[in-house]
Design a protein around this motif. Structure first.
Motif, PDB file in Angstrom:
ATOM      1  N   VAL A   1       0.864  -1.182   0.000  1.00  0.00           N
ATOM      2  CA  VAL A   1       0.000   0.000   0.000  1.00  0.00           C
ATOM      3  C   VAL A   1       0.897   1.227   0.000  1.00  0.00           C
ATOM      4  CG1 VAL A   1      -1.773   1.301   1.224  1.00  0.00           C
ATOM      5  CG2 VAL A   1      -1.819  -1.205   1.288  1.00  0.00           C
ATOM      6  N   ASP A   2       0.784   2.035  -1.017  1.00  0.00           N
ATOM      7  CA  ASP A   2       1.582   3.263  -1.139  1.00  0.00           C
ATOM      8  C   ASP A   2       3.072   2.983  -0.992  1.00  0.00           C
ATOM      9  OD1 ASP A   2      -0.852   4.552  -1.378  1.00  0.00           O
ATOM     10  OD2 ASP A   2      -0.924   5.170   0.716  1.00  0.00           O
ATOM     11  N   GLY A   3       3.524   1.864  -1.560  1.00  0.00           N
ATOM     12  CA  GLY A   3       4.935   1.515  -1.532  1.00  0.00           C
ATOM     13  C   GLY A   3       5.388   0.789  -0.287  1.00  0.00           C
ATOM     14  N   ARG A   4       4.518   0.663   0.720  1.00  0.00           N
ATOM     15  CA  ARG A   4       4.868  -0.089   1.924  1.00  0.00           C
ATOM     16  C   ARG A   4       4.496  -1.544   1.703  1.00  0.00           C
ATOM     17  NH1 ARG A   4       3.866   5.547   2.072  1.00  0.00           N
ATOM     18  NH2 ARG A   4       4.542   6.408   4.089  1.00  0.00           N
ATOM     19  N   ALA A   5       5.511  -2.407   1.630  1.00  0.00           N
ATOM     20  CA  ALA A   5       5.270  -3.820   1.299  1.00  0.00           C
ATOM     21  C   ALA A   5       5.060  -4.650   2.559  1.00  0.00           C
ATOM     22  CB  ALA A   5       6.450  -4.369   0.503  1.00  0.00           C
ATOM     23  N   PHE A   6       4.220  -5.673   2.430  1.00  0.00           N
ATOM     24  CA  PHE A   6       4.010  -6.621   3.516  1.00  0.00           C
ATOM     25  C   PHE A   6       4.999  -7.775   3.368  1.00  0.00           C
ATOM     26  CE2 PHE A   6       0.023  -4.375   2.869  1.00  0.00           C
ATOM     27  CZ  PHE A   6      -0.226  -3.917   4.161  1.00  0.00           C
ATOM     28  N   ASP A   7       5.428  -8.321   4.492  1.00  0.00           N
ATOM     29  CA  ASP A   7       6.519  -9.298   4.487  1.00  0.00           C
ATOM     30  C   ASP A   7       6.151 -10.602   3.792  1.00  0.00           C
ATOM     31  OD1 ASP A   7       8.169  -7.546   5.831  1.00  0.00           O
ATOM     32  OD2 ASP A   7       7.608  -8.299   7.818  1.00  0.00           O
ATOM     33  N   THR A   8       4.954 -11.130   4.077  1.00  0.00           N
ATOM     34  CA  THR A   8       4.558 -12.426   3.540  1.00  0.00           C
ATOM     35  C   THR A   8       3.241 -12.276   2.793  1.00  0.00           C
ATOM     36  OG1 THR A   8       5.602 -13.538   5.418  1.00  0.00           O
ATOM     37  CG2 THR A   8       4.066 -14.838   4.093  1.00  0.00           C
ATOM     38  N   VAL A   9       3.212 -12.699   1.547  1.00  0.00           N
ATOM     39  CA  VAL A   9       2.006 -12.586   0.719  1.00  0.00           C
ATOM     40  C   VAL A   9       1.784 -13.897  -0.029  1.00  0.00           C
ATOM     41  CG1 VAL A   9       0.878 -11.314  -1.157  1.00  0.00           C
ATOM     42  CG2 VAL A   9       2.389 -10.101   0.430  1.00  0.00           C
ATOM     43  N   PRO A  10       0.644 -14.561   0.173  1.00  0.00           N
ATOM     44  CA  PRO A  10      -0.356 -14.224   1.188  1.00  0.00           C
ATOM     45  C   PRO A  10       0.115 -14.644   2.574  1.00  0.00           C
ATOM     46  CG  PRO A  10      -1.011 -16.209   0.015  1.00  0.00           C
ATOM     47  CD  PRO A  10       0.234 -15.716  -0.658  1.00  0.00           C
ATOM     48  N   GLY A  11      -0.261 -13.870   3.574  1.00  0.00           N
ATOM     49  CA  GLY A  11       0.105 -14.160   4.951  1.00  0.00           C
ATOM     50  C   GLY A  11      -0.750 -15.277   5.537  1.00  0.00           C
ATOM     51  N   PRO A  12      -0.435 -15.733   6.729  1.00  0.00           N
ATOM     52  CA  PRO A  12      -1.158 -16.854   7.331  1.00  0.00           C
ATOM     53  C   PRO A  12      -2.634 -16.579   7.579  1.00  0.00           C
ATOM     54  CG  PRO A  12       0.408 -15.865   8.891  1.00  0.00           C
ATOM     55  CD  PRO A  12       0.717 -15.312   7.553  1.00  0.00           C
ATOM     56  N   MET A  13      -2.965 -15.361   7.987  1.00  0.00           N
ATOM     57  CA  MET A  13      -4.382 -15.061   8.217  1.00  0.00           C
ATOM     58  C   MET A  13      -5.143 -15.040   6.894  1.00  0.00           C
ATOM     59  SD  MET A  13      -6.794 -14.466  10.413  1.00  0.00           S
ATOM     60  CE  MET A  13      -6.102 -13.832  11.958  1.00  0.00           C
ATOM     61  N   VAL A  14      -4.563 -14.448   5.865  1.00  0.00           N
ATOM     62  CA  VAL A  14      -5.226 -14.419   4.558  1.00  0.00           C
ATOM     63  C   VAL A  14      -5.453 -15.837   4.046  1.00  0.00           C
ATOM     64  CG1 VAL A  14      -4.979 -13.768   2.132  1.00  0.00           C
ATOM     65  CG2 VAL A  14      -4.444 -12.114   3.925  1.00  0.00           C
ATOM     66  N   GLN A  15      -4.463 -16.688   4.179  1.00  0.00           N
ATOM     67  CA  GLN A  15      -4.622 -18.077   3.734  1.00  0.00           C
ATOM     68  C   GLN A  15      -5.739 -18.779   4.508  1.00  0.00           C
ATOM     69  OE1 GLN A  15      -0.906 -20.337   2.882  1.00  0.00           O
ATOM     70  NE2 GLN A  15       0.129 -18.465   3.539  1.00  0.00           N
ATOM     71  N   ARG A  16      -5.803 -18.532   5.799  1.00  0.00           N
ATOM     72  CA  ARG A  16      -6.866 -19.144   6.606  1.00  0.00           C
ATOM     73  C   ARG A  16      -8.239 -18.644   6.172  1.00  0.00           C
ATOM     74  NH1 ARG A  16      -7.665 -18.636  13.225  1.00  0.00           N
ATOM     75  NH2 ARG A  16      -9.384 -20.156  13.363  1.00  0.00           N
ATOM     76  N   LEU A  17      -8.348 -17.342   5.939  1.00  0.00           N
ATOM     77  CA  LEU A  17      -9.640 -16.777   5.536  1.00  0.00           C
ATOM     78  C   LEU A  17     -10.034 -17.221   4.130  1.00  0.00           C
ATOM     79  CD1 LEU A  17      -9.355 -13.189   7.015  1.00  0.00           C
ATOM     80  CD2 LEU A  17     -10.738 -15.087   7.872  1.00  0.00           C
ATOM     81  N   GLN A  18      -9.066 -17.386   3.249  1.00  0.00           N
ATOM     82  CA  GLN A  18      -9.372 -17.905   1.913  1.00  0.00           C
ATOM     83  C   GLN A  18      -9.999 -19.292   2.016  1.00  0.00           C
ATOM     84  OE1 GLN A  18      -5.442 -17.472   0.156  1.00  0.00           O
ATOM     85  NE2 GLN A  18      -6.129 -15.790  -1.150  1.00  0.00           N
ATOM     86  N   ALA A  19      -9.455 -20.136   2.885  1.00  0.00           N
ATOM     87  CA  ALA A  19      -9.990 -21.485   3.056  1.00  0.00           C
ATOM     88  C   ALA A  19     -11.376 -21.453   3.690  1.00  0.00           C
ATOM     89  CB  ALA A  19      -9.036 -22.319   3.907  1.00  0.00           C
TER      90      ALA A  19
END
Length: 310
Positions: A273-291
């Protein structure tokens, strides 16, 4: 290179689709509306996007609720009941032999005008109803790498200006936001509310993850998203702390993860977001919510099939 979250790989079957217009199933090349149609002249109408899974338009009841709510707000007579619209959707899917990997745009406008003028009393005849189905899946590579967001100057409006709860054809504020984000090299625009808090994206809803908690906006300045509501539901059922609240860009930049939600792509990770990168993509919470969301989609499709006797 920036891409839209709605991008897809072309499917040759879409060249031969049949589109439902006011009770007629027409080949793609013949599926047209008048230049006097209210939707073309003024963007006067409401619409829904639906995803088809295992032969069923999932979360159909919620989509029809929102469509009829919007039509009522616009004093627009759709001319068909919920049951008739659902039957037309299924007729269209059957005519196209569509079972999975399908996205449908259901559109309703106020109909034909006798002259191109905004007053609804200039309309003659009934509403225009269109059901446009396509074989279309989100690009897996885009979902794998995540979305790049850019915060734009275009704000979400107050309900006394253009109510963001209304899923109307008039989307010029979202379009201008999308243009600004695209020119900045981003995939999607992040939009703030009139008070400077994070509201939503131009075509999806926005969430962040902080210390095991899932946050999204208060919802005051965004569309009543169906996927958004479903993600809130699965979080609560799974015991994941989830909050609808005001938060700032500072809290976005320091978040652990971020993601967007929408009917088309479901739960899509955000990589920056606005050049600030997230460390892990997709992160563990995103993977859990996708499932969890995928399980809910399959459950809704199965319930719909059981209810229709399929």
């Amino acid at each position: 290179m920036a891409q839209s979250i709605h991008d897809f790989h072309d499917d040759p079957r879409n060249a031969d689709i049949r589109i439902w217009i006011n009770g007629r199933l027409l080949p793609r090349a013949e599926a047209v509306v008048s230049v006097f149609d209210s939707g073309f002249v003024l963007g006067d109408g409401v619409w829904e996007g639906l995803r088809v899974v295992d032969g069923e338009p999932v979360f159909l009841a919620a989509h029809l609720d929102r469509l009829f709510e919007g039509a009522r707000a616009l004093a627009l007579d759709i001319g068909l009941s919920r049951a008739q619209l659902a039957a037309a959707l299924r007729e269209t899917l059957a005519a196209n032999n569509m079972h999975d990997g399908v996205h449908v745009r259901l559109m309703v406008t106020r109909g034909i005008k006798r002259t191109p003028y905004q007053d609804p009393r200039a309309c003659i005849g009934n509403a225009t109803v269109v059901i446009l189905p396509e074989f279309k899946r989100p690009k897996p590579e885009l979902l794998a790498q995540g979305l790049k967001l850019f915060t734009v100057h275009v704000r979400r409006g107050a309900p006394d200006v253009q109510d963001p709860k209304l899923n109307s054809h008039s989307k010029i504020n979202c379009i201008t936001a999308c243009i600004q984000a695209t020119e900045a090299g981003a995939d999607e625009a992040l939009m703030l509310d009139p008070h400077g808090f994070v509201a939503t994206c131009n075509s999806t809803h926005f969430f962040i993850v902080r210390k095991g908690e899932v946050w999204t906006s208060s919802g005051d300045y965004c569309l009543g998203g169906i996927t958004r509501a479903n993600v809130l539901q699965v979080c609560r059922e799974a015991g994941i702390p989830v909050f609808e609240k005001n938060f700032s860009l500072t809290q976005v930049y320091s978040a652990d993860e971020a993601f967007c939600t929408g009917t088309y792509a479901g739960v899509a990770p955000v990589r920056s977001v606005d050049g600030r990168a997230f460390d892990t993509v997709p992160g563990p919470m995103v993977q859990r919510l996708q499932a969890l969301y995928a399980d809910l989609v399959r459950s809704d499709a199965a319930a719909a099939r059981a209810g229709s006797g399929a």
